[in-house]
Design a protein around this motif. Structure first.
Motif, PDB file in Angstrom:
ATOM      1  N   GLY A 161      13.826  34.713  -4.467  1.00 24.46           N
ATOM      2  CA  GLY A 161      13.180  34.225  -3.251  1.00 24.46           C
ATOM      3  C   GLY A 161      13.527  35.119  -2.090  1.00 24.46           C
ATOM      4  O   GLY A 161      14.522  34.905  -1.391  1.00 24.46           O
ATOM      5  N   PHE A 162      12.725  36.135  -1.875  1.00 25.69           N
ATOM      6  CA  PHE A 162      13.057  37.129  -0.857  1.00 25.69           C
ATOM      7  C   PHE A 162      13.074  36.563   0.543  1.00 25.69           C
ATOM      8  O   PHE A 162      13.572  37.191   1.466  1.00 25.69           O
ATOM      9  CB  PHE A 162      12.072  38.296  -0.915  1.00 25.69           C
ATOM     10  CG  PHE A 162      12.192  39.123  -2.150  1.00 25.69           C
ATOM     11  CD1 PHE A 162      11.169  39.144  -3.087  1.00 25.69           C
ATOM     12  CD2 PHE A 162      13.330  39.873  -2.405  1.00 25.69           C
ATOM     13  CE1 PHE A 162      11.282  39.906  -4.238  1.00 25.69           C
ATOM     14  CE2 PHE A 162      13.442  40.631  -3.548  1.00 25.69           C
ATOM     15  CZ  PHE A 162      12.414  40.653  -4.474  1.00 25.69           C
ATOM     16  N   ARG A 163      12.483  35.370   0.713  1.00 27.50           N
ATOM     17  CA  ARG A 163      12.447  34.807   2.059  1.00 27.50           C
ATOM     18  C   ARG A 163      13.723  34.060   2.420  1.00 27.50           C
ATOM     19  O   ARG A 163      13.821  33.497   3.500  1.00 27.50           O
ATOM     20  CB  ARG A 163      11.244  33.875   2.186  1.00 27.50           C
ATOM     21  CG  ARG A 163       9.952  34.646   2.346  1.00 27.50           C
ATOM     22  CD  ARG A 163       8.748  33.734   2.339  1.00 27.50           C
ATOM     23  NE  ARG A 163       8.038  33.829   1.082  1.00 27.50           N
ATOM     24  CZ  ARG A 163       6.931  33.170   0.805  1.00 27.50           C
ATOM     25  NH1 ARG A 163       6.433  32.318   1.668  1.00 27.50           N
ATOM     26  NH2 ARG A 163       6.333  33.323  -0.351  1.00 27.50           N
ATOM     27  N   SER A 164      14.680  34.065   1.494  1.00 23.19           N
ATOM     28  CA  SER A 164      15.905  33.326   1.767  1.00 23.19           C
ATOM     29  C   SER A 164      16.994  34.228   2.328  1.00 23.19           C
ATOM     30  O   SER A 164      17.189  35.331   1.826  1.00 23.19           O
ATOM     31  CB  SER A 164      16.410  32.696   0.470  1.00 23.19           C
ATOM     32  OG  SER A 164      17.767  32.377   0.598  1.00 23.19           O
ATOM     33  N   PRO A 165      17.718  33.774   3.342  1.00 26.71           N
ATOM     34  CA  PRO A 165      18.791  34.605   3.900  1.00 26.71           C
ATOM     35  C   PRO A 165      19.858  34.956   2.879  1.00 26.71           C
ATOM     36  O   PRO A 165      20.509  35.995   2.987  1.00 26.71           O
ATOM     37  CB  PRO A 165      19.402  33.736   5.018  1.00 26.71           C
ATOM     38  CG  PRO A 165      18.638  32.496   5.056  1.00 26.71           C
ATOM     39  CD  PRO A 165      17.571  32.503   4.038  1.00 26.71           C
ATOM     40  N   LEU A 167      19.394  35.846  -0.111  1.00 25.92           N
ATOM     41  CA  LEU A 167      18.972  37.052  -0.800  1.00 25.92           C
ATOM     42  C   LEU A 167      19.048  38.267   0.112  1.00 25.92           C
ATOM     43  O   LEU A 167      19.360  39.372  -0.338  1.00 25.92           O
ATOM     44  CB  LEU A 167      17.558  36.906  -1.352  1.00 25.92           C
ATOM     45  CG  LEU A 167      17.505  37.700  -2.652  1.00 25.92           C
ATOM     46  CD1 LEU A 167      18.218  36.937  -3.746  1.00 25.92           C
ATOM     47  CD2 LEU A 167      16.102  37.981  -3.057  1.00 25.92           C
ATOM     48  N   TRP A 168      18.776  38.058   1.410  1.00 27.11           N
ATOM     49  CA  TRP A 168      18.936  39.171   2.332  1.00 27.11           C
ATOM     50  C   TRP A 168      20.389  39.640   2.303  1.00 27.11           C
ATOM     51  O   TRP A 168      20.654  40.835   2.334  1.00 27.11           O
ATOM     52  CB  TRP A 168      18.582  38.772   3.771  1.00 27.11           C
ATOM     53  CG  TRP A 168      17.251  38.143   3.932  1.00 27.11           C
ATOM     54  CD1 TRP A 168      16.135  38.281   3.162  1.00 27.11           C
ATOM     55  CD2 TRP A 168      16.886  37.244   4.977  1.00 27.11           C
ATOM     56  NE1 TRP A 168      15.116  37.517   3.650  1.00 27.11           N
ATOM     57  CE2 TRP A 168      15.539  36.875   4.775  1.00 27.11           C
ATOM     58  CE3 TRP A 168      17.570  36.716   6.082  1.00 27.11           C
ATOM     59  CZ2 TRP A 168      14.869  36.009   5.615  1.00 27.11           C
ATOM     60  CZ3 TRP A 168      16.892  35.853   6.931  1.00 27.11           C
ATOM     61  CH2 TRP A 168      15.554  35.500   6.689  1.00 27.11           C
ATOM     62  N   PHE A 171      21.035  41.938  -0.712  1.00 24.28           N
ATOM     63  CA  PHE A 171      20.571  43.306  -0.491  1.00 24.28           C
ATOM     64  C   PHE A 171      21.383  43.999   0.597  1.00 24.28           C
ATOM     65  O   PHE A 171      21.749  45.158   0.472  1.00 24.28           O
ATOM     66  CB  PHE A 171      19.079  43.309  -0.107  1.00 24.28           C
ATOM     67  CG  PHE A 171      18.166  43.271  -1.282  1.00 24.28           C
ATOM     68  CD1 PHE A 171      17.926  42.090  -1.965  1.00 24.28           C
ATOM     69  CD2 PHE A 171      17.548  44.421  -1.725  1.00 24.28           C
ATOM     70  CE1 PHE A 171      17.087  42.055  -3.064  1.00 24.28           C
ATOM     71  CE2 PHE A 171      16.692  44.400  -2.823  1.00 24.28           C
ATOM     72  CZ  PHE A 171      16.467  43.218  -3.495  1.00 24.28           C
TER      73      PHE A 171
END
Lengths: 483, 399, 191
Positions: A161-165, A167-168, A171
């Motif tokens: 879920g790239f929209r989740s912090p 996951l940020w 990265f």
């Protein structure tokens, strides 16, 4: 020429204080920096290494038990779903930021004094990132599935879920770890070549030589090397801003009072630099005496670090004031309660520890005597790190434990496994740092040599610019009363 | 580059008299602008809002100059001493902003709904804010801001000028001693000034980031203004050889860096509000995405960030006078657009209505600002003649 | 026949190695060697000597272009991956926000850009420098290990069109070198 022992009192208004004391030349720098890694292990090293290794052992036990039994061994509950785990994560990432700031930002600002501390600070960054990455990894409940955070094609057809912090974070922190390691390694290459060329045994020569990649000081190589260094510094600067901003977004994108604040990104970055410099100071105060590097890690360096701590501490203080003022100004009762609860609720002791350590204790650095006194630097830097740990604890736990609905309120109490993991993470950090100090050059010798006056190719032959001569004003406009 | 002798800077060639003509031009522009603005929209909300935007614009430049001077002092910078006087001159216009504040004070009831007792009586939120948002306290705070800014500007200006005459190194030490406290005062006063004058236009909205946002735009603006002022001096035959390509390259590097910083701050504020999606906060951006305001917002992202980012990246551009002047002027235009986009949607709900009043108010405030700048500059040299770090600055070369 | 161009001159000798005692004398010597028209030569120092690229007549490194190319690739790639994964391949509606928006993808896009830019910079630097090169004829020259300590050297390679053992040695001696030696292509110095 009289040997200069103090490069920080009577700070010159023209010219620059000498950065390296004791009449060092290139060879003596090489010797001073390389000798600790080449000599037999001193007793003092074991005095730090054994306890660190012990704490590392605790870490192993705590992680092992956690993975076996599950997150229930921690004190987490509803409503406090995050406590020590994320506090420690943010704490360690924050500490790492000083290394990158010293390497990259101070490089871009042409602050030559960074050359005495950047190697150790960069190493500290890498070890801090290692400690930090541990926590998100183990707090996910099924750590053996941590690879699901990577965008790997799989049989379920799912994607992260790239929209989740969160996951940020994955990265950002991995990019940060990679770039920091690359930057550190690139900086090490010339010094590894030095170690290789001084190596007395075949084994050492091969070990250092392998990682030195055959570096031979070629000017054509230096040219690309310097460009790479500049580019990496230019990339690392926005990176360091972005990483802790993204970490702050773990909280700021939520709707929780005390978390949802627009100033979080730069506030967290300032706090990170603040705690990072404190950790660098703690480590360098010990290292300089243990390795007899007092003429290379001089009072001037600590003075500058103390000023940076005072500045970033003030920025953190500004952010506290803004948060507090806007919480009142907003007239949002939940927001207002969150701040009153922080100061006077069940965790008031954590809040006041944070305020006294972060806002009050660095104030001593307004005084030069404090900025250059090793005992005061050591004590205050530890207070600052205690304060910064509590800042994250206060933000996370006090906002979670009493949010919108009083019937959902709860308390968090750490268990022994929470505490063991915290202590254990320090064990990992200090073990790695001890190993670094033992085997690698702690100071970027090649960079320090380049800031010595003798490194300037125009120093001999031409008279150096007389920076102490007063600027002459044309005679026909000589001011009245001055000759 | 090294010399064995002390450095000579001719105070006649680099005298501020070169800027003297700005006084006249500015005065005329100011009077004409004021007259036009009053004639077009005197006494209406449009007049006060246009004046406010113009005021915040030029105030941000003057405050940015204060910050730049404080930073050069606090960091013991050597590279920038040659151009410090030019920036000091901009900083020294700060007292004039107390005078320029008068129209805002006159129009306060038109702009700030919380000053109207009937509005407050209807709204419990405004009643809660009343201990802070009340006319009297607002006015006292304004006096406080102008006092602090004028005191700091006067201190650094006069000390620097005194050093031109006496060359006394103790002056440098004194400035270094005051600068840290000055920076703290700058941070607090500029934050609360923007809260008082801009954020309270929408008294139910709030953002802890607003002070930092204004600050970031101000630094971009002053760096651009510095580039333009140096080139203006060149055109008058001053500062050539003193402020060189090397110094301007450093200013350009800072402009590049702070453009990125502005974008980072602007995006952070926007993004956190967007993601949290809470109506009391998102209303701010909703208003600024109605009709043509949406295009303005998007244009700002490309114009104030992406375009200057790629433009200023190459080293060669940072060393090219013409290109620097172009990008400086562009960024100043974008900074105006930014402030316009922050303020005007409150008055014009359904789209951009940029009109003659905006131009006239800009000329009025700008003209008076320019006149003050010209007057301050012409009374002393354009270079801090006897600053102890001037030789270091003059021989500064980028790698 | 080799597929890769040779790294060192063929023949018995690698070239001449001259030693200097300071950064200043190295700098001036470089200017003289550059002005004499040599191309296949190099200076060696324990730290980068300020301004020596100009003294040697070298242009600026082209590394920034590599960085920019890969940085942009990272940005475009990162954004594309995220939009494709979360809006096309397996569409996920999160908190009622539109499927196709750019805002939440900015952090990772930025990080991907930086990551690729940094990796390409490091790999590019190694490529431009032809590193690792663990075996180099100069490592066999006497006294060369000082280069990582406090020694300054100039090496002129034998396959330079202007190279002549005697003439080049005279030139180097005239530039203020403290010691000039002929370096064999394989182990050890000749003199």
């Amino acid at each position: 020429m009289m040997e200069v022992t103090d490069n920080v009192s009577n700070e010159p208004v023209a010219g620059r204080a000498p950065l390296i004391l004791g009449g060092h030349d290139f060879h003596s720098i090489t010797t001073a920096v390389a000798t600790p890694a080449e000599s037999a292990t001193p007793l003092a090293w074991w005095f730090f290494f054994i306890p660190s290794l012990g704490m590392l052992g605790l870490l192993g036990v705590a992680v092992g038990w956690l993975v076996w039994e599950g997150i229930g061994v921690w004190g987490l509950n509803q409503p406090v779903g995050w406590a020590f785990d994320i506090t420690n994560f943010v704490f360690w990432i924050g500490i790492g930021h000083a290394g990158t700031l010293i390497s990259a930002v101070l490089f871009l600002f042409r602050q030559k004094w960074r050359t005495s501390i950047n190697r150790a600070a960069e190493a500290m960054t890498i070890f801090a990132v290692m400690c930090a990455l541990l926590f998100p990894g183990i707090h996910i409940g099924r750590p053996w599935l941590a690879y699901w955070m990577a965008p790997l094609p799989n049989q379920m057809g799912t994607w992260p879920g790239f929209r989740s912090p969160l996951l940020w974070d994955f990265f950002a922190v991995s990019t940060y770890g990679t770039v920091s390691a690359l930057f550190w390694y690139i900086g090490l290459i010339p010094d590894l070549a030095t170690m290789r060329d001084r190596a007395k045994t075949q084994a050492r020569r091969y070990a250092y030589g392998f990682f030195a990649l055959g570096w031979r000081g070629s000017a054509r190589n230096w040219q690309h090397y310097e460009m790479a260094y500049l580019i990496l510094a230019g990339l690392a600067t926005p990176l360091v801003l972005s990483v802790h901003s993204i970490v702050s977004m773990d909280f700021a994108v939520a709707q929780l009072p005390g978390w949802h604040t627009t100033i979080f990104p730069p506030y967290f970055v300032a706090g990170a630099i603040f705690s990072g410099f404190a950790m660098v100071t703690t480590l360098m105060v010990i290292t300089r005496t243990a390795l007899r590097l007092e003429k290379i890690l001089t009072p001037f360096h600590f003075d500058r670090m103390a000023r940076i701590m005072l500045t970033t501490g003030s920025i953190v203080g500004y952010a506290y004031s803004m948060e507090f003022f806007i919480a009142w100004f907003s007239q949002n009762p939940y927001e207002q309660f969150a701040f009153i609860n922080r100061a006077f609720g069940p965790y008031w002791w954590a809040y006041w520890t944070m305020i006294s350590c972060n806002v009050l204790s660095p104030q001593v650095f307004w005084f030069r005597k404090a900025r250059t006194s090793m005992p005061i630097l050591f004590i205050v830097s530890i207070f600052i790190n205690i304060g910064m740990w509590f800042e994250r604890f206060v933000i996370i736990v006090t906002s979670l434990h009493r949010d919108f609905l009083p019937s959902s309120w709860g308390m968090f109490y750490p268990t022994m496994w929470d505490v063991m993991l915290l202590i254990g993470s320090f064990g990992l950090f200090f073990t790695m740092f001890c190993l670094f100090v033992r085997f690698l050059p702690v100071i970027a010798a090649a960079e320090v040599k380049s800031v010595l006056p003798a490194a300037n190719p125009h120093a001999n032959g031409h008279a150096a610019l007389d920076l102490d001569a007063p600027t002459m004003v044309s005679p026909h406009l000589a001011p009245k009363g001055v000759h | 580059m090294s010399q064995g002798h002390a450095v000579t800077v001719d105070p006649v060639q680099h005298s501020g008299r070169a800027f003297g003509r700005l006084t006249g031009i500015g005065a005329v522009l100011g009077v004409v602008g004021l007259g036009a603005a009053l004639a077009l929209s005197g006494g209406t909300k449009q007049f006060y809002f246009s004046w406010l935007v113009a005021y915040l614009y030029f105030l941000s430049i003057a405050l940015g100059a204060l910050f730049f001077v404080l930073m050069l002092t606090v960091t013991r910078a050597g590279w920038g001493i040659a151009l410090r006087r030019v920036v000091e001159n901009v900083m020294a216009t700060l007292p004039v902003f107390a005078l320029l504040f008068v129209p805002i004070w006159l129009g306060r009831h038109e702009m700030y709904e919380w000053m109207n007792p009937e509005e407050v009586a209807k709204n419990p939120i405004l009643q809660g804010k009343a201990p802070f948002l009340n006319e009297g306290f607002w006015f006292i705070r304004a006096i406080f801001y102008f006092t602090v800014w004028s005191a700091l500007a006067a201190f650094f200006s006069t000390q620097s000028q005194k050093q031109d005459e006496t060359g006394d190194p103790a002056i440098s030490a004194r400035m270094r001693g005051v600068a840290p406290v000055g920076t703290l005062l700058f941070a607090l006063t500029s934050t609360f000034a923007i809260i008082d004058w801009m954020m309270s236009l929408e008294p139910e909205w709030y953002s802890t980031m607003i002070g930092v946002y204004f600050f970031s735009g101000a630094v971009v603006a002053i760096l651009a203004v510095t580039i333009l002022l140096v080139h203006f001096a060149y055109a008058q035959g001053a500062l050539r050889g003193v402020v060189t390509t090397e110094h301007l390259q450093d200013v350009a590097k800072l402009l590049f860096g702070f453009t990125i910083f502005w974008a980072y701050i602007a995006f952070s504020q926007y993004f956190l509000i967007w993601y949290g999606n809470m109506p009391e906060e998102t209303i701010y951006y909703m208003k600024r995405q109605v009709g043509s305001w949406d295009s303005v917002g998007m244009f700002l992202a490309f114009g104030h960030f992406l375009f200057p980012f790629f433009f200023l990246m190459p080293r060669a551009v940072k060393r090219n006078s013409t290109l620097l002047v172009l990008i400086a002027a562009w960024q100043l235009a974008m900074h105006f657009l930014d402030l316009h986009w922050c303020v005007m949607p409150i008055l014009h709900h359904d789209g951009v209505r940029f009109g003659l009043t905006d131009v006239a108010a800009f000329c009025a405030v700008g003209g008076i600002f320019l006149a003050a700048l010209g007057w301050v500059s012409s009374r002393r040299a354009l270079v801090p003649l006897r600053d102890p770090r001037l030789p270091e600055s003059l021989s500064f070369e980028n790698v | 026949m080799a597929l890769v161009p040779p790294l060192f001159p063929e023949g018995e000798y690698f070239g001449l190695l001259a030693e200097y005692d300071s950064a200043g004398s190295l700098f001036h010597a470089c200017e003289k060697v550059r002005d004499a028209g040599y191309r296949k030569w190099d200076a060696h120092s324990p730290f980068p000597v300020h301004g020596i690229e100009k003294a040697m007549g070298l242009g600026r490194s082209r590394l920034p272009y590599v960085t920019l190319l890969f940085g942009l690739t990272g940005v475009i790639g990162g954004m594309s991956l995220q939009i494709w994964a979360n809006a096309i391949a397996y569409p996920m509606a999160i908190s009622g926000k539109p499927l196709f928006n750019w805002q939440p993808y900015v952090p990772i896009t930025f990080e991907c850009g930086i990551l690729l830019a940094a990796l390409s910079t490091v790999v590019g630097m190694f490529a431009f420098n032809k590193l690792p090169m663990l075996f180099h004829p100069l490592f066999g020259a006497a006294g060369f290990e000082k280069v990582t300590d406090d020694g300054f050297f100039i090496s002129v390679e034998a396959w330079d069109p202007k190279f002549d053992a005697a003439a080049t040695e005279r030139l180097l001696a005239s530039t203020g070198a403290t010691h000039v030696q002929l370096v064999k292509r394989r182990e050890g110095a000749a003199s």
